[in-house]
Design a protein around this motif. Sequence first.
Motif, short mmCIF file in Angstrom:
data_model
loop_
_atom_site.label_atom_id
_atom_site.label_comp_id
_atom_site.label_asym_id
_atom_site.label_seq_id
_atom_site.Cartn_x
_atom_site.Cartn_y
_atom_site.Cartn_z
N GLU A 90 -26.98 -7.84 -42.77
CA GLU A 90 -27.05 -7.32 -41.41
C GLU A 90 -26.27 -8.23 -40.46
N ALA A 91 -25.20 -7.70 -39.87
CA ALA A 91 -24.35 -8.46 -38.93
C ALA A 91 -23.92 -9.79 -39.55
N ALA A 92 -23.56 -9.75 -40.83
CA ALA A 92 -23.21 -10.98 -41.55
C ALA A 92 -22.06 -11.70 -40.88
N PRO A 93 -22.13 -13.02 -40.73
CA PRO A 93 -21.03 -13.75 -40.12
C PRO A 93 -19.80 -13.72 -41.02
N ALA A 94 -18.64 -13.59 -40.39
CA ALA A 94 -17.39 -13.53 -41.15
C ALA A 94 -16.91 -14.93 -41.46
N CYS A 95 -16.45 -15.12 -42.68
CA CYS A 95 -15.90 -16.42 -43.06
C CYS A 95 -14.49 -16.56 -42.51
N LYS A 114 -28.47 -19.94 -45.85
CA LYS A 114 -29.62 -19.64 -44.98
C LYS A 114 -30.88 -19.51 -45.82
N ALA A 115 -31.82 -20.43 -45.59
CA ALA A 115 -33.09 -20.40 -46.31
C ALA A 115 -34.26 -20.58 -45.35
N CYS A 116 -34.00 -20.55 -44.04
CA CYS A 116 -35.03 -20.77 -43.02
C CYS A 116 -35.04 -19.57 -42.09
N TRP A 117 -36.23 -19.07 -41.78
CA TRP A 117 -36.37 -17.77 -41.14
C TRP A 117 -37.32 -17.82 -39.95
N THR A 118 -37.11 -16.90 -39.01
CA THR A 118 -38.01 -16.74 -37.88
C THR A 118 -39.00 -15.64 -38.18
N ALA A 119 -40.25 -15.87 -37.79
CA ALA A 119 -41.34 -14.93 -38.05
C ALA A 119 -41.81 -14.32 -36.73
N PRO A 120 -42.60 -13.23 -36.79
CA PRO A 120 -43.14 -12.66 -35.54
C PRO A 120 -43.89 -13.68 -34.70
N SER A 147 -38.75 -8.98 -36.48
CA SER A 147 -38.01 -7.71 -36.50
C SER A 147 -36.58 -7.86 -36.02
N ALA A 148 -36.34 -8.82 -35.11
CA ALA A 148 -34.99 -9.02 -34.59
C ALA A 148 -34.15 -9.92 -35.48
N ALA A 149 -34.74 -10.48 -36.52
CA ALA A 149 -33.99 -11.37 -37.42
C ALA A 149 -33.05 -10.55 -38.28
N HIS A 150 -31.99 -11.19 -38.72
CA HIS A 150 -30.97 -10.53 -39.53
C HIS A 150 -31.08 -10.97 -40.98
N LEU A 151 -31.13 -9.99 -41.88
CA LEU A 151 -31.14 -10.30 -43.30
C LEU A 151 -29.70 -10.55 -43.74
N SER A 152 -29.22 -11.69 -43.32
CA SER A 152 -27.88 -12.16 -43.64
C SER A 152 -27.86 -13.64 -43.28
N ALA A 153 -26.70 -14.25 -43.39
CA ALA A 153 -26.58 -15.67 -43.04
C ALA A 153 -26.41 -15.90 -41.54
N LEU A 154 -26.49 -14.85 -40.72
CA LEU A 154 -26.38 -15.02 -39.28
C LEU A 154 -27.58 -15.80 -38.77
N ASP A 155 -27.34 -16.74 -37.88
CA ASP A 155 -28.38 -17.64 -37.37
C ASP A 155 -29.23 -16.92 -36.32
N ASP A 156 -30.52 -16.79 -36.58
CA ASP A 156 -31.45 -16.19 -35.63
C ASP A 156 -32.22 -17.24 -34.83
N ASP A 157 -32.13 -18.49 -35.25
CA ASP A 157 -32.93 -19.56 -34.65
C ASP A 157 -32.09 -20.47 -33.76
N GLY A 158 -30.85 -20.73 -34.13
CA GLY A 158 -29.98 -21.64 -33.38
C GLY A 158 -29.87 -23.01 -34.02
N HIS A 159 -30.85 -23.38 -34.83
CA HIS A 159 -30.87 -24.71 -35.43
C HIS A 159 -29.68 -24.93 -36.35
N GLY A 160 -29.41 -23.98 -37.23
CA GLY A 160 -28.32 -24.14 -38.19
C GLY A 160 -26.98 -24.27 -37.50
#
Length: 694
Positions: free
Chosen positions: A177-182, A254-260, A203-216
């Motif tokens: 989902e909205a995967a970042p382009a290399c 990406k191995a770290c995720w945001t939860a509800p 629900s707003a998180a992306h099942l891809s390597a796109l950063d949903d948290d900002g930390h990465g």
Amino acid sequence: MRLAVLAALAGTTLAVLVAPGTSAAAPEQDSPGALHLVTLRGPGSAGAAGAPAEVASAETRMRAEQDRVLGTVGAPEPVYRWTTALNGFAATLTSEQADRLAADPRVALVERSTVRRLTSAPPAPAPPPASRRTSGGRGVVIGLVDSGIDPEGPLFAAVPQLGRRAPGFDGACEGGEAAPACTGKLVGTRWYVEGFGADGVRSAAHLSALDDDGHGTQMAAIAAGNADVDARVHDLRLGRYSGAAPQARLAVYKACWTAPDPRDDGCAAADLVAAVDQAVRDGVDVLNLAVDGPSRIDTVELALLGAAEADVVVVAAAGNDGTAAHPSPWVTTVGGTLGARPRGTVELPDGPRLDGAMVAGRRSPAARLVLGSRARTPDADRRSARRCTPGSLDAAAVDGRIVVCDRGGVGRVDKSQAVALAGGVGMVLTNVRRGSTDADFHRVPTVHLDRPAARSLRQWLAGHPAARVVLRPSGTVRTPPRVAGWSGAGDPATGIVKPDLVAPGAGVLGAVPPRSDGARWDFVTGTSAATAAVSGAAAVLRSRHDWSATEIRSALATTAAPVRRTSVPRAGAGLLRPGAAERPGLVHALDPARYRAWWTDGRTRLNTPSAVLRRGERTTTRSVTNVGRRTFYFSSSARGFSRRHVWVTPAALRLEPGETGTYTVHATGRGRDDGHVVWRGAGGTTTRVPVVLR
């Protein structure tokens, strides 16, 4: 788990481990069907030498062995299989199945997959300048196991200065989902969610390597952001920005995720191990892991062992809870320091001087103060207005004024956004209880006051309701670096010095995904920021020298600067000095195969660039190699020991380029003590080896 305790281990060995000869069983309270991590004995393909065909054959044998082990308990197909960094799998097991596997002689470790936290914390007002380095890291790939990346913008663009592509790297850019382009800068993106569970992400998180948290994204910027990028937030110019290794390329896992619920955010151990295993298979040169963990060797640490066996420089965060994570000798564990603080002043006519945290390019206009609680909209409650939550402020009462807002309820920057939308020209953010004061990028000039200063402001305002005040930046207060109270400290009882070194970890500037106000930069605090800086420094060394990962690890630690009035278990070797690490003089080289022997038999001595002498031990021996280009004399001294007499034999070494010499550290007396053995080279180099006496 039931952990075995290895007692009276010789040399530099952890006191508490999962014994290689003893399997660890799952906790009795595990619910049926929990995801478990199972590690089989022996190395993965990263620890086995051989031609590609031999490695492929070994991996085939590992998978067959995994099937046989799974078959003994009737376990389902694993969600992950690992054959590179380690030989193991992640599978859903009942407690009974986990116990039976733990008793299997082919199994080294069984443990339940848990969720770890990223090692960042609320920003603190201590932003050191961004790296001034404009080159370094060419041909090197830094692998970041984190929350993904948002690569938009010049910081991660393919630029000519990157030079040749990294040899030996064979990663991929996965979709989603909205995967970042290399690009030429970002050469790999993968993501792992089976351990965390796709149904558990926000629900707003992306099942891809796109950063949903900002930390990465921040860690990528600190470690390897492109050089000479203009950094601005609103009308504030922050200068030209560069990462620690601006010519290095990035591979993101990406191995770290945001939860509800943000309290459930984190990184499942199964996903972390899968990410590390793939990063090693892809061929990264440096591996960055800014995730906390237990102060013992677990499955994640064993995966990092496989990375070290593949000659990857492994850098991990010491954590922010006071106890050092990642205790293994094959990891460069990094703590964080505090330093400079940007300050601001609330100028009160005929009133006290109130100083706080402020980062701003201009002062506010002279304006009257108004308490947020007295400027609420008709439908807002008093508490919301006091905290300046969005939508709670009446524009008629706020327009042209400086608003006093209490901390809490919503983000600090959200408060200044609410003030700006209501027409305010400034904000004073006040603590209502003990806590930090933080310099953030606000929409209006803002000074953050601690609780005593906030109380003084309210008392003054009660007697001067019509007075006009000014919020003014007052520069940066620079103090000697000191280890942050939250930075993870090591336990000498383990026999290993941790952290290995420290680096700036408070208020470090980095890029972030676009915020609601359009800002693309923010500060980050925690040992994660310090870890990213050390990973960048490691990439520079790897690009400029033909040193092994263990030699790079030694160079980074032994060239660190002293941290005043700080013990070795708090600061390790000292404060990172990237420039000095390029000329270490001497390094402590080590065959990475000895790491596994150390973990397996508990007796192997390691030539680490640090030492712990246990009770009853009077000596320890190390070997050093001259990595300079000329023959030099190196003279030794013992520094910082206050209770014990420490000396070195021989007192001096004469070494030709590439020649190795051996020295012995002696100690007499009783009591706990720590300090450094210092080697000074005739070429101007200094090598500091931390020593702890128990």
